[in-house]
Design an enzyme around this catalytic site. Structure first.
Site: not given
Ligand code: PGA
Length: 258
Positions: A9, A172, A94, A166, A96, A11, A213
């Site tokens: 991803n 993140g 997701h 997740e 976010e 982003k 992460s």
């Molecule tokens: P990250 O993000 O690996 O940076 O923690 C994962 C995600 O948002 O799918």
């Protein structure tokens, strides 16, 4: 038997030059491993991704889809448009998007439905907040999220599905869930899916991923868990050397391609 699936991803990162380079490297990598790769770039790079990944075995995914077929939805992209760009997968729900773009359970259920109706495989993201975990609500919340997101699709409509667990607090943050937490939570998810659908479908057609992460340092351990069918990778997918290690971690020599 399912191949492991690693989804990147990206982003809202990279520019056209950097994404082009990364597509090319991912295409080369995909040719050398049995792991299924799904690359989800920003929408403006989907068409380049389609060209670069073509013939490599890696798949293209979108980061979002609108829940309507077409119409006056300024700034949005439909499932048909994503198919036109060569997408096979789409990320839905997701955290976010849930938190920053007010996507509620109803919208997410509609997005899952429109994706499946248009032959896109949803990568459905679920995950508890830190407070929910502290209050012991993780399992009930995750099963609720699965049920509500899949409420509009019938059992026999589900030919392929990806569920990405997740934990919101692990995204993140450089603070991945522990192996014990991943193991316990994955087993809740897999048991719930097995109760909901047939065992055969869960064994062959539903990938359950861990995300939050994931790095080149913790990927071996996470991917060694039998119930973890792969990972959804954010930050580390932007660094090809790290991503390559994640894609190569714990790969069983399987011939079955997806
Ligand atoms: P990250 O993000 O690996 O940076 O923690 C994962 C995600 O948002 O799918």
């Amino acid at each position: 038997m399912k191949n492991k699936l690693i989804a990147a991803n990206w982003k809202m990162n990279l520019d056209s030059e950097a994404s082009d380079q990364l597509f090319k490297k991912c295409a080369e990598l995909a040719k050398s491993i049995s792991t299924t790769l799904v690359i989800c770039p920003p929408a403006t790079y989907l068409q380049t991704g389609n060209k670069r990944l073509s013939g490599s075995g890696a798949f293209l995914g979108a980061q979002n889809v609108n829940q309507n077929l077409a119409g006056a939805f300024t700034g949005e992209l439909s499932a048909g448009m994503l198919k036109d760009c060569g997408c096979k997968y789409v990320i839905v729900g997701h955290s976010e998007r849930r938190a920053q773009f007010n996507e509620d359970d109803q919208i997410i259920a509609e997005k899952v439905k429109i994706a499946i109706d248009n032959n896109l495989i949803p990568i459905l993201c679920i995950g508890e907040s830190e407070t929910q975990r502290q209050l012991g609500l993780t399992n009930s919340f995750l099963t609720y999220q699965i049920d509500s997101a899949l409420a509009l699709v019938s059992k026999n409509q589900i030919k392929k599905l990806v569920i990405a667990y997740e934990p919101v607090w692990a995204i993140g943050t450089n603070r991945s869930a522990s192996i014990t937490q991943i193991e316990q939570t994955m087993s809740t998810i897999v048991n719930h899916l097995t109760d909901k659908y047939q065992q055969g479908l869960v064994d062959t057609a539903i990938h359950v991923l861990y995300g939050g992460s994931v790095t080149d340092k913790n990927c071996e351990e996470i991917l060694s868990l039998e119930m973890v069918d792969g990972c959804l990778v954010g930050g580390a997918s932007l660094d090809f050397n790290k991503f390559k290690k994640i894609c190569r971690a714990n790969v069983k020599p399987l011939a079955t391609a997806q």
